[in-house]
Design an enzyme around this catalytic site. Sequence first.
Site, PDB file in Angstrom:
ATOM      1  CB  SER A  48      -0.901   0.008   1.230  1.00 30.86           C
ATOM      2  OG  SER A  48      -1.522   1.266   1.417  1.00 30.86           O
ATOM      3  CE1 TYR A  75      -4.287  -2.085   4.870  1.00 29.83           C
ATOM      4  CE2 TYR A  75      -3.666   0.170   4.302  1.00 29.83           C
ATOM      5  CZ  TYR A  75      -4.012  -1.117   3.910  1.00 29.83           C
ATOM      6  OH  TYR A  75      -4.090  -1.437   2.579  1.00 29.83           O
TER       7      TYR A  75
END
Length: 370
Positions: A128, A153
Amino acid sequence: MKVLVTGAAGFIGAYCVRRLLLDGHEVIGLDNFNAYYDPALKEARLRWIRREAGDFPLLRLDLADDDGMARLFAEQRPEVVVHLAAQAGVRYSLEHPHSYVQSNLVGFLNVLEGCRRHPVRHLVYASSSSVYGANQRTPYSVRDNVDHPLSLYAASKKANELMAHSYSHLFGIPATGLRFFTVYGPWGRPDMSPIQFAQAIVEGRPLRLFNHGRHRRDFTYIDDIIESLVRLLPQPPRGNPHWDAENPQADSSRAPWRLYNIGGSRPVALTDYVDLLERLLGRKARRELLPLQPGDVLDTYADTAELQRDTDFQPRIDLEEGLTRFVAWFTDYYKITPAEGLTTAYTHNKQTFEGLSHERPGPQPQRTEP
């Protein structure tokens, strides 16, 4: 090739499965259909895949199920693994940290162990843009330092890259990590900004813009994500013979391991993004400007030089075209009816939708040769 796709009923996973089937590959899907968002959307994506590209086996299994994952690899013996399953969301990680440990760390370990026990040609996994964290030097390069994540995350995605490297080094697993930048398009997750914003605009609810709307995001249309992925799939990395341990490059090593940014390389101000959504939906948004939220990064902007070098491709679909396609799907899937100020845009979007195949019954297309 025989390809295992995890997260097969998710947003990116569904598009990936569809493309691989149409390209003639044998696909095994895996998804646990958790309740992070309405599983009915995942079921609808599966119907769309099967109408467009044909049937495929789908296993309803949790990545963190050690025994189940071990059986899956032993029985199916995939040649390639595309690992797209994860617990997503930055703000959700503030309240539900254990979900990220189970899905993104324990789950990824089970994928790596499967690839170790039953060797594969290539492991491609989703990382990501959030790994860039506190780094404010743009555009983000895969050679930049990413040691300062701003959310759990993001930390879990950075951990995935490190875990993959260790397994590449120890067991020779060719592994490629893809840092996705703000993926959007039809069939997207309802916790992502396109659906959240579009629903708020249509329903007349306040649109919450954090950092007072001053964010910039490198939006990347889903088709460009998939095109990049399938071009990299038949290119398992090799060890970099020029890698210098005293001056190490962050995107490669002596192990068969690589990282790529996949982004549009055209960052857009959040306010301009909302302006475009307003025009496509034919309604004005009620904007609520709020402070920067914990875990958010200020801007994202991808340097895709390595992707272009190795695939001769860079994302091409601009935001206006991509959001037009998204709104066409959105108004159909959520059954948005014409209202005052919406009729012209709604009619245009419905006509656009007729040119797409999303969630439309029809003849199954012929598969192309791989």
